[in-house]
Motif scaffolding. Sequence first.
Motif, short mmCIF file in Angstrom:
data_model
loop_
_atom_site.label_atom_id
_atom_site.label_comp_id
_atom_site.label_asym_id
_atom_site.label_seq_id
_atom_site.Cartn_x
_atom_site.Cartn_y
_atom_site.Cartn_z
N GLY A 1 -1.47 17.20 6.09
CA GLY A 1 -1.85 15.80 5.88
C GLY A 1 -3.36 15.61 5.91
N LEU A 2 -4.03 16.25 6.87
CA LEU A 2 -5.48 16.11 6.97
C LEU A 2 -6.17 16.78 5.77
CD1 LEU A 2 -6.16 16.66 10.80
CD2 LEU A 2 -5.68 14.54 9.56
N CYS A 3 -5.62 17.92 5.34
CA CYS A 3 -6.21 18.60 4.17
C CYS A 3 -5.99 17.75 2.91
CB CYS A 3 -5.58 19.98 3.97
SG CYS A 3 -6.06 21.17 5.22
N ASP A 4 -4.82 17.14 2.82
CA ASP A 4 -4.51 16.31 1.66
C ASP A 4 -5.48 15.13 1.60
OD1 ASP A 4 -2.18 14.42 0.09
OD2 ASP A 4 -2.36 16.54 -0.39
N ASN A 5 -5.74 14.54 2.76
CA ASN A 5 -6.69 13.44 2.85
C ASN A 5 -8.08 13.90 2.38
OD1 ASN A 5 -7.56 10.75 3.98
ND2 ASN A 5 -8.80 12.10 5.25
N GLY B 1 -9.58 1.92 -0.07
CA GLY B 1 -8.95 2.42 -1.29
C GLY B 1 -7.75 3.28 -1.04
N SER B 2 -7.41 3.52 0.21
CA SER B 2 -6.25 4.35 0.49
C SER B 2 -5.29 3.59 1.39
CB SER B 2 -6.71 5.62 1.20
OG SER B 2 -5.67 6.15 1.98
N SER B 3 -4.01 3.90 1.25
CA SER B 3 -3.04 3.23 2.11
C SER B 3 -3.09 3.83 3.52
CB SER B 3 -1.64 3.38 1.55
OG SER B 3 -1.11 4.63 1.86
N GLY B 4 -3.52 5.07 3.63
CA GLY B 4 -3.58 5.72 4.93
C GLY B 4 -2.23 6.22 5.41
N LEU B 5 -1.27 6.34 4.48
CA LEU B 5 0.07 6.78 4.87
C LEU B 5 0.04 8.17 5.52
CD1 LEU B 5 3.14 6.52 4.94
CD2 LEU B 5 3.21 7.32 2.56
N GLY B 6 -0.65 9.10 4.87
CA GLY B 6 -0.71 10.47 5.40
C GLY B 6 -1.30 10.51 6.79
N ALA C 1 0.40 11.56 10.36
CA ALA C 1 -0.25 12.57 11.20
C ALA C 1 -0.46 12.04 12.62
CB ALA C 1 -1.59 12.99 10.59
N SER C 2 -0.84 10.77 12.73
CA SER C 2 -1.06 10.21 14.08
C SER C 2 0.25 10.08 14.85
CB SER C 2 -1.79 8.86 13.99
OG SER C 2 -0.91 7.86 13.56
N GLN C 3 1.35 9.76 14.13
CA GLN C 3 2.66 9.69 14.78
C GLN C 3 3.06 11.06 15.33
OE1 GLN C 3 2.75 6.28 14.86
NE2 GLN C 3 4.96 6.53 14.76
N PHE C 4 2.84 12.08 14.51
CA PHE C 4 3.19 13.44 14.92
C PHE C 4 2.32 13.88 16.11
CE2 PHE C 4 4.92 14.91 10.51
CZ PHE C 4 6.02 14.11 10.71
N ALA C 5 1.04 13.53 16.04
CA ALA C 5 0.13 13.92 17.15
C ALA C 5 0.61 13.29 18.45
CB ALA C 5 -1.29 13.47 16.82
N GLN C 6 0.94 12.01 18.40
CA GLN C 6 1.41 11.32 19.61
C GLN C 6 2.69 11.93 20.14
OE1 GLN C 6 1.68 7.06 19.01
NE2 GLN C 6 -0.42 7.02 18.22
N ALA C 7 3.59 12.31 19.22
CA ALA C 7 4.88 12.88 19.63
C ALA C 7 4.69 14.20 20.37
CB ALA C 7 5.77 13.09 18.40
N ALA D 1 0.83 -1.21 0.00
CA ALA D 1 0.00 0.00 0.00
C ALA D 1 0.86 1.26 0.00
CB ALA D 1 -0.92 -0.01 1.20
N LEU D 2 1.97 1.22 0.76
CA LEU D 2 2.89 2.36 0.78
C LEU D 2 3.46 2.61 -0.60
CD1 LEU D 2 5.10 1.88 3.97
CD2 LEU D 2 3.56 3.76 3.46
N SER D 3 3.88 1.54 -1.23
CA SER D 3 4.50 1.67 -2.55
C SER D 3 3.48 2.24 -3.54
CB SER D 3 5.05 0.31 -2.99
OG SER D 3 4.61 -0.02 -4.24
N HIS D 4 2.22 1.80 -3.41
CA HIS D 4 1.16 2.33 -4.29
C HIS D 4 1.01 3.83 -4.08
CE1 HIS D 4 -3.02 3.56 -5.07
NE2 HIS D 4 -2.86 2.84 -6.15
N GLU D 5 1.00 4.24 -2.81
CA GLU D 5 0.76 5.66 -2.53
C GLU D 5 1.91 6.56 -3.01
OE1 GLU D 5 -1.73 6.29 0.50
OE2 GLU D 5 -1.22 8.35 0.93
N LEU D 6 3.13 6.03 -2.91
CA LEU D 6 4.27 6.83 -3.35
C LEU D 6 4.43 6.79 -4.87
CD1 LEU D 6 6.79 5.82 -0.53
CD2 LEU D 6 5.52 7.96 -0.75
N LYS D 7 3.95 5.71 -5.47
CA LYS D 7 4.09 5.54 -6.92
C LYS D 7 3.04 6.34 -7.69
CE LYS D 7 3.72 1.63 -10.13
NZ LYS D 7 3.41 0.19 -10.17
#
Lengths: 233, 122
Positions: free
Chosen positions: A127-131, A188-193, A197-203, A17-23
């Motif tokens: 990230g949230l806007c992009d989503n 239909g989405s990898s959810g990478l963004g 965002a969740s990693q940053f929020a936790q940090a 899924a990551l590869s799909h989103e970056l590709k």
Amino acid sequence: MRGDNSEQIGQLPSLVALSHELKAPLALMRQIAMASEHYTDAERETAFERIRLTAERSLRLTEALTRSYRTDELESEPINLGRLCDEVAAELTPLCRELGQDISVKTPKQSILAVGNRELVSSVIFGLCDNALNYGQAAAPIELKIQRDGDDAKISVRDYGPSLLKSELAKIKSKLGSSPQTVNSRPGSSGLGLYIASQFAQAMDGQLGMTSHKNGGQTFYIHLPQSFQMALV
Amino acid sequence: MSKVLIIDDDRWFADAIAKNLHQNGWQTHISPNAAKGIGAIDDFDPDVLLLDVMLPGSSAPAILNELQSHTDLADLPIVLCTSIQSSEFDLDSLKSYGVREALDKAHSEPDDIAKALANAID
């Protein structure tokens, strides 16, 4: 108060899924460039603008992905969320315009300050806007809203894209329970963004959440600790 | 003039493909998701579908199943166009759903898509 009628989000997508989103953006830029060979001057100008905007969008995602691997040493500061959301909206306006969508920011009269890392908060909002741009219907608006929620500051991004299917939502809710398993993203989405965002929020001692709307679309939001610096002044 | 219904949530990708197909004599219609695509099949009456796999909401398998549930649509030829590598899915198993070919968005040329669509309705 956090997350009533909502779900926590953020799960590392699979490598496929990551590869799909970056590709996907690379494939898009290549197709637009090839198709533009036979375009008129005006069409070619639009094509170049779309390539530029796609490249910028892709860069934001890959830079955020890189940044997500080094969140241990963060410098936090009081951030004026209204001003930051205005800056993000201004930067995204050309992309929204080209996609036929409006972006707006709703701020309360009194400024709300949050404690966080400016770069990371900005990245979360992008990230949230992009989503929302990925899933918003053409001509449907994207609405950023800043508000107080108890001792927290809350930034939410509302879109009018397709909602999660009831069956998907039920599956996600049953997975949630008391376990730390979380909703990944829309089908239909990898959810990478959203993962980043969740990693940053936790940090930043914050939390990312999502609400699905009956009349279509979803609101993704981040809670951050509020800064009471202004109140003291 | 043959008609192709493009179901793809990437509006710019769909635009670029539609323009090229139009130049190659195709009549095109774009739907950004499965629900609108299913609706457009009745209105637009396409000869062939160009279908992305990862779509918001219901994805391509939902469309394939939906088409199979209608006897008059079960034979509608379909060309998949996706960023997912072809090794990630079994094309043979999709043939019974009307899928004639699967193209990689990242490596196909605009003319490859026109050729695949023409072959699909031959």
